[in-house]
Design a protein around this motif. Structure first.
Motif, PDB file in Angstrom:
ATOM      1  N   PRO A 162     -10.787   3.301   0.046  1.00  0.00           N
ATOM      2  CA  PRO A 162      -9.960   2.729  -1.019  1.00  0.00           C
ATOM      3  C   PRO A 162      -8.471   2.906  -0.732  1.00  0.00           C
ATOM      4  O   PRO A 162      -8.056   3.931  -0.205  1.00  0.00           O
ATOM      5  N   GLU A 163      -7.703   1.886  -1.063  1.00  0.00           N
ATOM      6  CA  GLU A 163      -6.266   1.904  -0.804  1.00  0.00           C
ATOM      7  C   GLU A 163      -5.505   1.750  -2.108  1.00  0.00           C
ATOM      8  O   GLU A 163      -5.795   0.868  -2.912  1.00  0.00           O
ATOM      9  N   TYR A 201     -12.874  -6.290  -7.459  1.00  0.00           N
ATOM     10  CA  TYR A 201     -12.212  -5.818  -6.250  1.00  0.00           C
ATOM     11  C   TYR A 201     -11.193  -4.717  -6.499  1.00  0.00           C
ATOM     12  O   TYR A 201     -10.912  -3.934  -5.611  1.00  0.00           O
ATOM     13  N   ASN A 202     -10.585  -4.687  -7.663  1.00  0.00           N
ATOM     14  CA  ASN A 202      -9.545  -3.697  -7.932  1.00  0.00           C
ATOM     15  C   ASN A 202      -9.632  -3.193  -9.365  1.00  0.00           C
ATOM     16  O   ASN A 202      -9.978  -3.945 -10.266  1.00  0.00           O
ATOM     17  N   ILE A 215      -6.131   0.234  -7.241  1.00  0.00           N
ATOM     18  CA  ILE A 215      -6.918   0.810  -6.150  1.00  0.00           C
ATOM     19  C   ILE A 215      -8.128  -0.091  -5.912  1.00  0.00           C
ATOM     20  O   ILE A 215      -8.705  -0.656  -6.848  1.00  0.00           O
ATOM     21  N   ASP A 216      -8.483  -0.263  -4.633  1.00  0.00           N
ATOM     22  CA  ASP A 216      -9.645  -1.070  -4.268  1.00  0.00           C
ATOM     23  C   ASP A 216     -10.916  -0.438  -4.810  1.00  0.00           C
ATOM     24  O   ASP A 216     -11.053   0.785  -4.835  1.00  0.00           O
ATOM     25  N   THR A 217     -11.861  -1.289  -5.198  1.00  0.00           N
ATOM     26  CA  THR A 217     -13.164  -0.802  -5.639  1.00  0.00           C
ATOM     27  C   THR A 217     -14.270  -1.186  -4.658  1.00  0.00           C
ATOM     28  O   THR A 217     -15.427  -0.901  -4.896  1.00  0.00           O
ATOM     29  N   GLN A 242       0.802  -1.218   0.000  1.00  0.00           N
ATOM     30  CA  GLN A 242       0.000   0.000   0.000  1.00  0.00           C
ATOM     31  C   GLN A 242       0.836   1.269   0.000  1.00  0.00           C
ATOM     32  O   GLN A 242       1.882   1.323   0.615  1.00  0.00           O
TER      33      GLN A 242
END
Length: 121
Positions: free
Chosen positions: A114-115, A93-94, A107-109, A29
């Motif tokens: 979000p990371e 997921y991304n 990035i996370d969806t 991250q």
């Protein structure tokens, strides 16, 4: 929202496919200091045909640790522009962009925090 950090990198190719990413990649991250979300690092293995697996170590606020979590059964898809998606069990997921065959950012969806992750070979 105001952007407080970041960088720009040019893509190394004009066109991409699923075969553009193949092999073992390390991820972690890029976490702003004010974030209280989950932190992950790990290894993803992409086969160049759209299949993804690997392992991740995660920690959450309060000291909760989740070592050696399996990342099995994932899939990925990359458009010619380098934009891609990662699915786990049929759920998106991304989202990611390929910078080069050895580097991409995702990035996370899902979730409310979000990371951003940097993934490198």
């Amino acid at each position: 929202p105001i952007v407080g950090f970041g960088f720009i990198e040019p893509q190394t190719a004009a066109s991409f496919t699923n075969a553009s990413l193949s092999g073992n990649y390390f991820f972690g991250q890029v976490v702003p200091s004010a974030t209280a979300g989950q932190f992950q690092t790990g290894v993803e293995v992409l086969d160049g045909a759209g299949n993804l697996s690997g392992t991740a170590d995660a920690s959450q606020p309060g000291g909760l640790l989740f070592p050696a979590q399996s990342l099995a059964g994932g899939s990925y898809s990359i458009s010619t522009t380098g934009f891609g998606t990662i699915m786990w069990s049929g759920t998106l997921y991304n989202a990611f962009y390929v910078i080069s065959p050895t580097r991409w950012v995702t990035i996370d969806t899902v979730g409310t925090a979000p990371e951003l992750q940097v993934v490198e070979q």
